[in-house]
Scaffold this motif. Structure first.
Motif, mmCIF file in Angstrom:
data_model
loop_
_atom_site.group_PDB
_atom_site.id
_atom_site.type_symbol
_atom_site.label_atom_id
_atom_site.label_comp_id
_atom_site.label_asym_id
_atom_site.label_seq_id
_atom_site.Cartn_x
_atom_site.Cartn_y
_atom_site.Cartn_z
ATOM 1 N N LYS A 170 -14.621 -35.009 26.649
ATOM 2 C CA LYS A 170 -15.402 -33.812 26.968
ATOM 3 C C LYS A 170 -14.995 -33.248 28.326
ATOM 4 O O LYS A 170 -14.892 -32.023 28.498
ATOM 5 C CB LYS A 170 -16.893 -34.176 26.967
ATOM 6 N N LYS A 171 -14.761 -34.136 29.288
ATOM 7 C CA LYS A 171 -14.418 -33.688 30.639
ATOM 8 C C LYS A 171 -12.959 -33.246 30.738
ATOM 9 O O LYS A 171 -12.645 -32.277 31.440
ATOM 10 C CB LYS A 171 -14.678 -34.842 31.622
ATOM 11 N N ARG A 172 -12.067 -33.920 30.030
ATOM 12 C CA ARG A 172 -10.634 -33.648 30.169
ATOM 13 C C ARG A 172 -10.147 -32.507 29.274
ATOM 14 O O ARG A 172 -9.164 -31.851 29.591
ATOM 15 C CB ARG A 172 -9.845 -34.919 29.845
ATOM 16 N N ASP A 173 -10.795 -32.300 28.139
ATOM 17 C CA ASP A 173 -10.337 -31.290 27.184
ATOM 18 C C ASP A 173 -11.495 -30.350 26.860
ATOM 19 O O ASP A 173 -12.208 -30.523 25.869
ATOM 20 C CB ASP A 173 -9.817 -31.970 25.911
ATOM 21 N N LEU A 174 -11.647 -29.342 27.690
ATOM 22 C CA LEU A 174 -12.772 -28.414 27.538
ATOM 23 C C LEU A 174 -12.663 -27.586 26.264
ATOM 24 O O LEU A 174 -13.675 -27.086 25.754
ATOM 25 C CB LEU A 174 -12.850 -27.487 28.756
ATOM 26 N N ALA A 175 -11.460 -27.439 25.738
ATOM 27 C CA ALA A 175 -11.266 -26.618 24.540
ATOM 28 C C ALA A 175 -11.536 -27.384 23.253
ATOM 29 O O ALA A 175 -11.548 -26.789 22.177
ATOM 30 C CB ALA A 175 -9.836 -26.060 24.520
ATOM 31 N N PHE A 176 -11.758 -28.689 23.349
ATOM 32 C CA PHE A 176 -11.952 -29.501 22.145
ATOM 33 C C PHE A 176 -13.349 -29.281 21.580
ATOM 34 O O PHE A 176 -14.362 -29.589 22.215
ATOM 35 C CB PHE A 176 -11.750 -30.974 22.485
ATOM 36 N N THR A 177 -13.409 -28.748 20.368
ATOM 37 C CA THR A 177 -14.680 -28.523 19.666
ATOM 38 C C THR A 177 -14.549 -29.099 18.260
ATOM 39 O O THR A 177 -14.213 -28.375 17.313
ATOM 40 C CB THR A 177 -15.028 -27.025 19.596
ATOM 41 N N PRO A 178 -14.791 -30.390 18.100
ATOM 42 C CA PRO A 178 -14.552 -31.047 16.801
ATOM 43 C C PRO A 178 -15.480 -30.536 15.712
ATOM 44 O O PRO A 178 -16.658 -30.262 15.952
ATOM 45 C CB PRO A 178 -14.825 -32.519 17.113
ATOM 46 N N TYR A 179 -14.921 -30.435 14.521
ATOM 47 C CA TYR A 179 -15.695 -30.053 13.344
ATOM 48 C C TYR A 179 -16.150 -31.272 12.562
ATOM 49 O O TYR A 179 -17.238 -31.273 11.970
ATOM 50 C CB TYR A 179 -14.859 -29.133 12.446
ATOM 51 N N SER A 180 -15.324 -32.331 12.561
ATOM 52 C CA SER A 180 -15.616 -33.507 11.736
ATOM 53 C C SER A 180 -15.475 -34.793 12.533
ATOM 54 O O SER A 180 -14.648 -34.903 13.443
ATOM 55 C CB SER A 180 -14.677 -33.542 10.520
ATOM 56 N N LEU A 181 -16.299 -35.791 12.174
ATOM 57 C CA LEU A 181 -16.282 -37.117 12.783
ATOM 58 C C LEU A 181 -16.126 -38.169 11.697
ATOM 59 O O LEU A 181 -16.786 -38.099 10.656
ATOM 60 C CB LEU A 181 -17.581 -37.374 13.552
ATOM 61 N N LEU A 182 -15.264 -39.150 11.936
ATOM 62 C CA LEU A 182 -15.162 -40.339 11.097
ATOM 63 C C LEU A 182 -15.499 -41.534 11.970
ATOM 64 O O LEU A 182 -14.810 -41.812 12.949
ATOM 65 C CB LEU A 182 -13.758 -40.488 10.512
#
Length: 396
Positions: A107-119
């Motif tokens: 969350k802190k290192r990759d501000l553009a990461f917005t995951p749609y799915s979790l496994l």
């Protein structure tokens, strides 16, 4: 420049969190299930000589005894409903804190990461699903939890409804399975396996599982284990598998980025020292409000984050990871870091040698955070900071 306009106490290398508490709905559901099991005829018959007030302490003692037995002398755990509740009473809050702290690194290192799915592999009570929902609840639309134990899946489903039978789930679109999705093409943006690899019997089983998890990963793979020597070695074993085996495929090399918490791709220096000590971190948290529990506790854990997303570098600045407690003195800060050249170093950060900005950042850091490092000028041997430390790296 490395501050990016942020205040010193929130510089880009700070990833530690304050004392964490469970989400309100999760805590309410856990307490409801524990008290319900406490009042059931099964537990009453098993603990007929134990009154209600001391029973909570007995729960904790039982699960810690079971964990010591299985952590240091491996045997497979067979969870039923009773043992699942016992495990929940002692480990739910600590497990949630460890996973949330690891995910916060992304969350802190990759501000553009917005995951749609979790496994979530080896999902157990669903701590990874709750932690990921805390950080990315807006973007996540699909949660797949895989655990071979039906009793644990049932408990996790009950926790989702706040302990209310036939209640509405507090998190939507959660699917529980006992096996991996069959199709090899099915991937998830975020794949998590927390405290699962250590429950496997052989190294071969662990390696095959890690490779399968990586194939299921489209962005980030997160592995979390106990902060013991064994837990750390299991994670370094997984790291070696991904960096060595997968790098034999030229089409995959460009997709692999070094794990986020490590500053290099070389062997872990803590495993190479004469006295092997684990690379672990600490996260404080509020345990479940049960009689006998302290007000606050600390979870010691190790984690590994592998990424298919290429990380951006900030100018010529490298980052060194703080691998031990930060000792703040009156005029200096004593630090132990793992550098990008694969070496462990200890040094003192002072305002005179390193400047006001670096000194204030170091005082704001904690165990597990990062400090910026630059390459020294090799053709300028009179530089004060270059003379102060052995090696080619010097602190800013």
């Amino acid at each position: 420049d490395f501050l990016k306009g942020a205040p010193h106490r929130k510089h880009p290398g700070v990833t530690h969190l304050k004392t964490l508490c469970l989400p309100e709905g999760l805590q309410r559901g856990a307490l409801s299930l524990i008290h319900s099991e406490l009042n059931s005829s099964l537990l009453c018959s098993c603990y007929s000589d134990t009154d209600k007030h001391s029973f909570e302490a007995q729960i904790r003692k039982k699960v810690l005894t079971e964990m010591r037995r299985t952590t240091y002398h491996w045997t497979p755990l067979r969870y039923d409903e009773e043992l699942g509740v016992v495990y929940m009473a002692a480990r739910l809050a600590g497990g949630y804190a460890a996973v949330l702290r690891a995910l916060n690194e992304i969350k802190k290192r990759d501000l553009a990461f917005t995951p749609y799915s979790l496994l979530d592999f080896g999902s157990g009570l669903g701590t990874a699903l709750w932690a990921s929902h805390t950080l990315w609840g807006v973007s996540l639309k699909e949660y797949v939890c895989v655990d071979s134990c039906g009793a644990m899946n049932t408990l996790a489903e009950q926790l989702l409804t706040g302990g209310i039978e036939a209640g509405e789930p507090l998190i939507k679109h959660v699917y529980f399975r006992q096996f991996f999705p069959v199709s090899p093409k099915v991937q998830a943006d975020l794949v998590v396996a927390a405290f699962s690899l250590s429950e496997m019997a052989t190294q071969h089983d662990r390696q095959e599982t890690v490779l399968t998890l990586w194939r299921k990963t489209s962005s980030y793979l997160v592995l979390v284990e106990n902060g013991t020597k064994e837990g750390h070695q299991i994670l370094m074993e997984a790291r070696d598998v991904l960096l060595k085996v997968l790098c034999t495929y030229s089409t995959v090399v460009s997709l692999i980025s070094v794990c986020l918490q490590c500053t290099h791709e070389m062997p872990c220096p803590k495993l190479l020292s004469q006295k092997v000590v684990p690379c672990n971190f600490i996260q404080s948290y509020y345990p479940l409000p049960l009689r006998g529990n302290p007000e606050r506790e600390q979870e010691k854990f190790s984690y590994l984050i592998m990424s298919r997303v290429k990380q951006k570098s900030v100018g010529q600045v490298d980052w060194a990871r703080l691998t031990g407690p930060v000792h703040r003195r009156s005029r200096h800060v004593q630090c132990q870091v793992c550098c990008s050249n694969g070496e462990l170093r200890q040094f003192a950060v002072t305002k005179r040698r390193h400047g006001r900005h670096m000194y204030r950042c170091a005082r704001s850091c904690d165990w597990g955070d990062q400090l910026p490092v630059i390459q020294a000028e090799e053709n300028n041997p009179t530089d004060e900071t270059h003379d102060s430390y052995a090696g080619t790296d010097t602190m800013v």
